[in-house]
Every structure is written in C-alpha cells, then in structure tokens.
Scaffold this motif. Structure first.
Motif, short mmCIF file in Angstrom:
data_model
loop_
_atom_site.label_atom_id
_atom_site.label_comp_id
_atom_site.label_asym_id
_atom_site.label_seq_id
_atom_site.Cartn_x
_atom_site.Cartn_y
_atom_site.Cartn_z
N HIS A 169 0.82 -1.22 0.00
CA HIS A 169 0.00 0.00 0.00
C HIS A 169 0.85 1.27 0.00
O HIS A 169 0.43 2.28 -0.56
CB HIS A 169 -1.01 -0.02 1.16
N THR A 170 2.06 1.21 0.57
CA THR A 170 2.89 2.42 0.51
C THR A 170 3.45 2.64 -0.90
O THR A 170 3.58 3.77 -1.35
CB THR A 170 4.05 2.36 1.53
N GLU A 171 3.74 1.54 -1.58
CA GLU A 171 4.17 1.68 -2.98
C GLU A 171 3.03 2.20 -3.83
O GLU A 171 3.23 3.04 -4.73
CB GLU A 171 4.66 0.32 -3.51
N ALA A 173 0.67 4.13 -2.82
CA ALA A 173 0.55 5.56 -2.51
C ALA A 173 1.55 6.37 -3.33
O ALA A 173 1.20 7.41 -3.90
CB ALA A 173 0.75 5.80 -1.01
N LEU A 180 0.77 9.62 2.14
CA LEU A 180 1.12 8.36 2.79
C LEU A 180 0.00 7.91 3.72
O LEU A 180 -0.57 8.69 4.45
CB LEU A 180 2.42 8.57 3.59
N GLY A 181 -0.32 6.64 3.66
CA GLY A 181 -1.34 6.12 4.57
C GLY A 181 -2.74 6.15 4.01
O GLY A 181 -3.65 5.56 4.60
N LYS A 184 -4.11 2.57 1.68
CA LYS A 184 -4.75 1.42 2.31
C LYS A 184 -6.24 1.67 2.51
O LYS A 184 -7.05 0.75 2.43
CB LYS A 184 -4.07 1.08 3.64
#
Ligand SMILES: [Zn+2]
Lengths: 202, 262
Positions: A169-171, A173, A180-181, A184
């Motif tokens: 999920h960070t990739e 983003a 960030l965050g 997800k």
C-alpha cells in the motif's frame, strides 16, 4: 451468506448450503481432506483457470505462473482438511493462497535482482487479448467488470496495483501520488464497494 | 499491537486481504486478527470481494500442468484436520501411487546410487515442490504445534517425495526458516534383523551428518536430528543397530533438496 461459485455461470445453481452439492468446490475440498484424489482432480478442473489466470496476471511470466500454480494446488491439497466453510467460500480460500504465493514470487524476484520495471513492462505483460477472450464467456465476469468500473478511479487504480501488480500500500501511494497512509483506505473502500455491489461475503 | 482497538489497525483489513501490507504490519495485523472478531469477518468478506477480481482473468493452464499437479498430490498426504486432541493420522492418509511420475519442470539430480534392498529399487522418483503456507492467520499460534507440524506448516517448507515399486513411499520436508527437516514414511519394509534405517543430512561437499535412526518400517513421522537449513540432501542407509558415525552402506534412498524452492 452467499457463496461464490467456482463453476461457470450456467451450471446448476443451488442456493443454501455450501457443501450440499458434491461438485461444489467446498464439498470437493472436504473430500480432498480425506485423500480423495478424484475430488482433487475435479477441484483442479473447476478452479485452475481462475487460479492460473490470477497467478499469470501477477507474475506475468508463463513458466513461473505454471510453477506457482502447481505450488498452490499442492498447498490446497495438503491443507484441504483445514478449510473451514464458516470462514469464506472455497474459491476465495484458494485464491487467497494463490495470490499470496504469486505476490511472494514477484517480491522475492525483485529482491534478488535489481528492480527494473521497464524490463518487466516491456517484455512480460500478459497477452490481454486471450485473457479478455476467456472473460467474455462469463456473464458473472461481465458483472464484475461493471462493478469495478463503478469504483472511483483512485479506488480502482489502488486496488488493481495492489491485487494484480503485487505492490504494497505504501508503494501504491507513491505510484498514485497519494498522501502516505491513504492508499490502504482506498484499497479497503474499493473492496467494500465491490463486495456490496456484488453482494458477496455477508 | 496488543490491545489496539483503534481505527488505525482496523483500517489495515483491506490491504491485508490483498497482501499489500509490509511484513511488520502484516504480523501486527495478524496478532490483532486473532482477537478481533470484527476484523476476521471483514477480512473474510473482503477476500470474497478480492476473489471476484480474478474472475474476468481466467486463463486455462497448459494440459501438462494438470498431470504434474495430480501426480505430485498422489505423493503427499493431506495434513490432518485441526482438532483439539491429537489427530488420528492414519485415517487421513491417501494411498501413494507407486507409478512412475514425471516431474514438471524440475530436473532431478540423482545423488548416490540406490540398490539391492527390494524396499527401494531404482525406479520411481518424484520431486514435488510442496511449499506450505499459513492461510488462516487467526488459527492457533505455531507455538502450539508439534515439532513436526512446525516444519510442515512453515511458509518456506518444501517437500521431496519418493515412491517405490513395492508401494512404499517417503517424503522429506525441509523448512530453512525452522532449520529442520521431517521424514514421513508410508508402508516401509522392516530393516534387516539387527539393523536400523539411519538418516543423514548431506551438505554440498558430500559430507554426511547422522540425523537419527528408525528401528522399524511401516508409517513414521520424525524430525531429523541436527540443523537442516543448509543441507543439500537427505539420505537413508541401512546400518547396524545403534547407528554409525559415517554411512557404511550405499544409500537406499536419497532426497535431493537442492531443487526445492528456498
Ligand atoms: Zn479489528
């Protein structure tokens, strides 16, 4: 609770118990748990296009997809006695195993070689005409595509990058320029909308 | 991580359902899952939704894959169901086929010769890459598993099976992360009187380290002695009772771990 069908639409629909129809994946799994190899063969026939298609989409390389698919079915066989129908449909259980293994394969391949997405994209994109062709056969697949199109663009993109490309999920983003965050949350929102549109899982 | 009933951890359910968490997040969420019925239910339902995404992607696999998968499954016993009491293992065993099976895309390098004993004659050798992963993460913690199960259940476990013309078969499963290997035998002949089967962990220099003995044939499940993480093969020889320091006979079976995925 509604159960997903692993069989193509048009096959006999029996609504209620997951294990009542002996050709249902859940019933086949139960028989696999007792060592019934014929049931395993039937399970393979009913579900391998779905498993192989998903794995191929994620790992992109045909030879690797074949290897991963073989690993998936052996894991399914080995764990068949531990499948619990109260925790979801058989096809979802199977695809969870398949997805996890496919993603592991992609990530470990990237960990061991320098990450080179250009090479990946140029050489290993699956043949979309043939996958699309198989898909058109199924009315249910059509409904799924419609439901996916009804997601917001960012929900759909986040979900597809995570599910089909195996990004974290960070990739996701970073790829979508999201704070960030939040990826997800988009992934979760997209899945919930898809679930509710298709009426599965609850 | 422990008592978090905060929104932050619940919000990971979607990313978890599509394997989009980092390892540490994943572990934290799995711990949370064991306690949070709400998240268990949500993950289950979101996995149903995710599974839908695969529906338009169906592609028939090549025909050869079916044969390879079914042949490999015939060599491996499904794990017993999870029950509170020890499971009645014998009843869940499928009967292994003794027929020759062609490994799919895996080359078998035969190490050492096998011989003499009717038990193992040369023929059918099968390599299966039967990795095992945890799929229901809120199942009991691995600490409650037996030593054997910890190996068989490890995500990096890989199996190599051999079956023999007399209907006997044996499988070695090794987990590098657990540093252990497990031998499962089915219908093995008895060793000659005054002798035992001895297991060996082989390394890439060809050195054999003693890894335990089996005094009888039949059906067994045992964890090999010693660190199996780096072993390249597992061998079985017939040795005088009490075992030997070094193999004194040709191996009757050899399981090459080299081709198993790490
Ligand atoms: Zn929760």
């Amino acid at each position: 609770m509604t159960h997903l069908r692993a069989t193509a639409p048009g096959s006999p629909e029996g609504e209620s118990g997951a294990v009542s129809d002996t050709s249902e994946p859940a019933a086949l799994l139960q028989r696999c748990g007792r060592g019934d190899e014929a049931a395993f063969a039937a399970l393979y026939d009913a579900t391998s296009p779905r498993v192989f298609g998903l794995v191929l989409r994620v790992v992109r390389d045909r030879n690797q997809a074949e290897e991963v698919t073989q690993e998936v079915f052996l894991e399914v066989w080995r764990h068949s006695a531990r499948y619990d129908a109260a925790r979801g449909s058989a096809i979802s259980w199977l695809l969870t195993i398949a997805h996890r293994r496919a993603v592991d394969r992609v990530r470990s391949a990237e960990a061991s070689t320098a990450r080179d997405t250009t090479y990946h994209q140029q050489t290993q994109v699956p043949d979309h005409d043939s996958t699309a062709e198989a898909a058109h056969a199924s009315l249910e697949a059509h409904r799924v595509r419609q439901a996916v199109q009804s997601l917001t663009e960012v929900q759909r993109e986040a979900l597809e990058l995570a599910y089909f490309s195996g990004y974290t999920h960070t990739e996701v983003a970073a790829l979508l320029d999201l704070p960030l965050g939040t990826a997800k949350t988009r992934i979760r929102d997209g899945l919930i909308r898809l679930r509710d549109t298709m009426g599965v899982g609850q | 991580m422990s008592e978090s009933h905060n929104d932050a951890i619940h919000a990971l359910s979607g990313a978890y359902a599509v394997d989009a968490l980092h390892d540490e997040e994943r572990q934290a969420f799995e711990q949370h899952l064991q306690r949070c019925a709400e998240c268990q239910e949500e993950v289950t339902s979101l996995r149903e939704a995710a599974a839908l995404l695969a529906l338009p992607e169906e592609v028939p696999p090549p025909a050869g894959l079916r044969d390879a998968v079914l042949a490999a499954a015939a060599q491996v016993r499904p794990l017993p169901p999870e029950v509170d009491q020890p499971a009645p293992r014998a009843e869940t065993r499928p009967t292994p086929e003794s027929a020759t099976v062609v490994p799919f895309r895996r080359r078998l390098q035969t190490l050492g010769s096998r011989s003499r004993l009717a038990l193992v004659a040369a023929a059918a050798v099968v390599v299966t890459a039967a990795g095992v992963g945890i799929t229901q993460p809120w199942e009991p913690d691995t600490a409650t598993y037996t030593a054997t199960e910890r190996v068989l259940e490890a995500p990096d476990a890989a199996s190599v099976s051999q079956s023999f013309p007399d209907g006997s078969s044996a499988t070695v499963t090794r987990s590098p992360s657990q540093g252990k290997a497990v031998l499962e035998t089915h219908d093995m002949d008895q060793p000659p009187s005054g002798h035992v089967f001895q297991l060996w962990l082989m390394d890439d220099e060809g050195t054999a380290r003693p890894a335990g003995t089996m005094g009888s044939g039949g059906d067994h499940e045992m964890v090999l002695d010693g660190d199996a993480a780096e072993a390249t093969a597992v061998g079985i020889t017939v040795e005088p009772e009490g075992g030997s320091e070094q193999p004194t006979t040709e191996p009757i079976a050899m399981f090459d771990l080299g081709e198993a995925p790490a």
